[in-house]
Design an enzyme around this catalytic site. Structure first.
Site, PDB file in Angstrom:
ATOM      1  N   ALA A   1       3.571 -11.479   6.177  1.00  0.00           N
ATOM      2  CA  ALA A   1       2.443 -11.411   7.218  1.00  0.00           C
ATOM      3  C   ALA A   1       1.118 -11.730   6.505  1.00  0.00           C
ATOM      4  O   ALA A   1       0.879 -12.155   5.380  1.00  0.00           O
ATOM      5  CB  ALA A   1       2.213  -9.808   7.600  1.00  0.00           C
TER       6      ALA A   1
ATOM      7  N   GLY B   1       7.287  -9.300   6.222  1.00  0.00           N
ATOM      8  CA  GLY B   1       7.449  -9.529   7.777  1.00  0.00           C
ATOM      9  C   GLY B   1       8.467 -10.764   7.923  1.00  0.00           C
ATOM     10  O   GLY B   1       9.154 -10.892   9.134  1.00  0.00           O
TER      11      GLY B   1
ATOM     12  N   GLU C   1       6.123  -4.782   0.122  1.00  0.00           N
ATOM     13  CA  GLU C   1       4.817  -4.326   0.615  1.00  0.00           C
ATOM     14  C   GLU C   1       4.278  -3.232  -0.352  1.00  0.00           C
ATOM     15  O   GLU C   1       3.126  -2.853  -0.114  1.00  0.00           O
ATOM     16  CB  GLU C   1       5.306  -3.558   2.147  1.00  0.00           C
TER      17      GLU C   1
END
Length: 260
Positions: free
Chosen positions: A66, A112, A135
């Protein structure tokens, strides 16, 4: 339709959607997620499209994650809204798409990007692919379905290790983990995906849509997958595709499915 961050190409009833932000390693920002939603929404009603292949531009990345710069200063409420909105618009939308979606994973599929690949119905990777959910190294967790879909595909223990270490696995390890179905040379990736799409399209697309629904039901809370299968099996008997498929079989000829 014209887009800023994705490219579309329809050939032989196969729609190839290419995420085209190579300078950002095809990272997903809000605009790209919205454009992907619109592209899939349009493909859903487009009778010229039977199978969707999703990939990334360039040789380095499918989607490298992302776009962190967009949400680095978000509040908890904004973060929750970001995940909910993204899952609804794209990741769950792709997972439950009534037409087959194949992820052709070239290069990095991180965060993502891996979550998008996992939302597809299955994945093909190039030999240089690297996958992971990093993440926790940023102080956050996967928010686009990663904590749910990764264990379904690779098992709880492997998913726990991948997420907690924030590490990457290569294409061959992803194949060993059942995260991808095939590993091919990079220059053969799209052709290989198209060949599989061709095999899919020889069959009843109506039945395939029903099968996608039934398979997914097994992974949804509160749904009985067997009951969904029974219902979809029954509905199949009322389709023109069933009449054509059975007639072709009994008459020893190739079926020409009308798609109804």
């Amino acid at each position: 339709m014209s887009y800023n961050n994705i490219l579309e190409d329809i050939n032989n009833e196969i729609l190839t959607i290419t995420i085209n932000r190579p300078k950002k390693l095809n990272a997903l920002n809000r605009e790209t997620i919205q454009e992907l939603h619109e592209a899939f929404k349009e493909a859903k009603s487009n009778e010229e499209v039977k199978v969707v292949i999703i990939t990334g531009s360039g040789e380095k990345a499918f989607v490298a994650g992302a776009d962190i710069s967009e949400f680095a200063d978000y509040s908890p409420k904004e973060g929750k809204s970001l995940a909910a909105d993204g899952q609804k618009k794209l990741f769950d939308y792709v997972a439950n798409f009534p037409k087959p979606v194949i992820a052709a994973v070239n290069g990095f599929a991180l965060g993502g990007g891996l979550e998008l690949a996992m939302a597809a119905h299955f994945r093909i990777a190039s030999e240089n692919a690297k996958m992971g959910l990093p993440e926790v190294s940023l102080g956050v967790i996967p928010g686009y379905g990663g904590t749910q879909r990764l264990p379904q595909l690779v098992g709880k223990g492997r998913a726990m290790e991948m997420i907690m270490t924030a590490g990457m696995i290569d294409a061959n390890q992803a194949l060993q983990y059942n995260l991808v179905n095939h590993v091919v040379e990079q220059e053969e990736l799209l052709e290989f995906a198209e060949n599989i799409a061709g095999k899919i399209m020889k069959n009843s697309m109506v039945a395939i849509g029903a099968a996608i629904k039934a398979i997914n039901a097994n992974y949804e809370d509160g749904k009985n997958g067997f009951e969904t299968e029974i219902n979809e099996f029954g509905r199949s008997f009322g389709t023109d595709d069933f009449k054509e498929g059975t007639a072709a079989f009994l008459n020893k000829r190739k079926a020409e499915f009308p798609g109804k």
